[in-house]
Design an enzyme around this catalytic site. Structure first.
Site, PDB file in Angstrom:
ATOM      1  N   LYS A 112      30.657  11.621   6.807  1.00 45.27           N
ATOM      2  CA  LYS A 112      29.302  11.483   6.883  1.00 45.27           C
ATOM      3  C   LYS A 112      29.203  10.393   6.938  1.00 45.27           C
ATOM      4  O   LYS A 112      29.434   9.192   6.597  1.00 45.27           O
ATOM      5  CB  LYS A 112      29.069  12.347   5.373  1.00 45.27           C
ATOM      6  CG  LYS A 112      27.321  12.812   6.038  1.00 45.27           C
ATOM      7  CD  LYS A 112      27.436  13.126   4.978  1.00 45.27           C
ATOM      8  CE  LYS A 112      27.003  12.934   3.166  1.00 45.27           C
ATOM      9  NZ  LYS A 112      25.975  11.728   3.251  1.00 45.27           N
ATOM     10  N   GLU A 181      18.067  16.040   3.088  1.00 46.82           N
ATOM     11  CA  GLU A 181      17.599  15.399   1.637  1.00 46.82           C
ATOM     12  C   GLU A 181      16.374  15.345   1.924  1.00 46.82           C
ATOM     13  O   GLU A 181      15.934  14.483   2.023  1.00 46.82           O
ATOM     14  CB  GLU A 181      18.822  14.639   1.619  1.00 46.82           C
ATOM     15  CG  GLU A 181      18.192  13.897  -0.012  1.00 46.82           C
ATOM     16  CD  GLU A 181      19.773  12.655  -0.912  1.00 46.82           C
ATOM     17  OE1 GLU A 181      20.556  12.433   0.492  1.00 46.82           O
ATOM     18  OE2 GLU A 181      18.731  12.625  -1.278  1.00 46.82           O
TER      19      GLU A 181
HETATM   20  O1  KIV Z   1      26.547  10.743  -1.054  1.00 45.48           O
HETATM   21  C1  KIV Z   1      25.967  11.563  -1.752  1.00 45.48           C
HETATM   22  O2  KIV Z   1      26.068  12.438  -2.586  1.00 45.48           O
HETATM   23  C2  KIV Z   1      25.139  12.356  -1.150  1.00 45.48           C
HETATM   24  C3  KIV Z   1      24.596  13.915  -1.052  1.00 45.48           C
HETATM   25  C4  KIV Z   1      23.942  13.355  -1.936  1.00 45.48           C
HETATM   26  C5  KIV Z   1      24.435  14.349   0.263  1.00 45.48           C
HETATM   27  O3  KIV Z   1      25.127  11.831   0.312  1.00 45.48           O
END
Ligand code: KIV
Length: 267
Positions: A112, A181
């Site tokens: 991600k 978010e």
């Molecule tokens: O790092 C994380 O936990 C996240 C979530 C809040 C989506 O990016």
């Protein structure tokens, strides 16, 4: 049992909501695996487990260690691992080398990245080279030092339009899903309608294709949680009660008792 992968998550767009939580350790991953479609080894690990003030100090090595633990603890859920601050923004080539390292050394199915204005080209580069990528728009925790705090996003028309464009660019670049978010419901719904991949909301209303929370927040491990978190348990209270009971037993010599000690064999 086959582990879910990026195409399984992508095809859930507009169907049954996608259940996601963060995980950082093997035992927690084992507990979450059955109920969750996707486990995110979030860089929130820096704040939740390592006591950092934000996610900027999280390293690739930390993500690899926690990613390996989560893969060992889970069997069914797709595991996505966050690329930490500084590991993908410099160039697409550097992002690819770091993403490949994360995937090879952990076995996670995807990475991600926080999809700021310059990241769409990098997502395109990674996806074309075999790295499934999840995007992340709206409140971007890695931008905390620029933003001056963790603040909800998209309240003004300009910022709203920019976030919508970033979401569209992230999806067009080939991301298989998008974390949204800290935005108001209207913008979350607009993004969800505008992109062809699932949106996973956190503080972004039920107008998304799925939801994610930081597990330790929803289990009530902290004395404070953001407004958007629903606390499904009070583990903090449970732990404090348990530790107090243990301390009292030790001080009163009630622990260990006969059932908790070893006996020598009779000779
Ligand atoms: O790092 C994380 O936990 C996240 C979530 C809040 C989506 O990016």
């Amino acid at each position: 049992m086959r582990r879910l992968a990026a195409p399984d998550i992508a095809e859930r767009k507009g169907k049954t909501p996608i259940v996601c939580l963060t995980a950082y350790t093997a035992p927690m991953a084992e507990l979450l695996d059955e109920a969750c479609d996707l486990l995110l080894v979030g860089d929130s690990v820096g704040m939740v487990i390592h006591g950092l003030p934000n996610t900027v100090g999280v390293t690739l090595e930390m993500m690899i260690l926690h990613g390996q633990a989560v893969m060992r603890g889970s069997r069914r859920a797709m595991v996505v691992i966050d690329m930490p601050f500084g590991s993908y923004e410099g160039s697409a080539q550097e992002a690819y080398a770091n993403a490949a390292r994360l995937m090879k050394e952990t076995g996670a199915q995807a990475v991600k990245v926080e999809s700021g204005p310059t990241v769409a080209d990098t997502i395109d580069y990674l996806v074309k080279r075999g790295v499934p990528v999840m995007g992340h728009v709206g409140l971007r925790p890695q931008a905390v030092l620029v933003d001056g705090g963790f603040k909800a996003k998209g309240k003004g028309a300009d910022e709203r339009a920019r976030i919508l464009e970033e979401a569209k660019a992230t999806a067009a670049a080939g991301a298989f899903a998008l974390v949204v978010e800290g935005v108001a419901e209207g913008l979350a719904r607009e993004i969800t309608e505008a992109v062809s991949v699932p949106t996973i909301g956190i503080g972004a209303s039920a107008g998304c294709d799925g939801q994610i929370l930081v597990t330790d927040d929803m289990l009530g491990l902290f004395d404070w949680t953001p407004k958007f978190v629903r606390r499904y348990a009070d583990l903090r209270g449970e732990i404090l009660r348990a530790v107090e009971a243990y301390a009292q037993d030790v001080q009163a010599r009630r622990f260990p008792g006969p059932a908790e000690i070893y006996f020598a064999k009779a000779v």
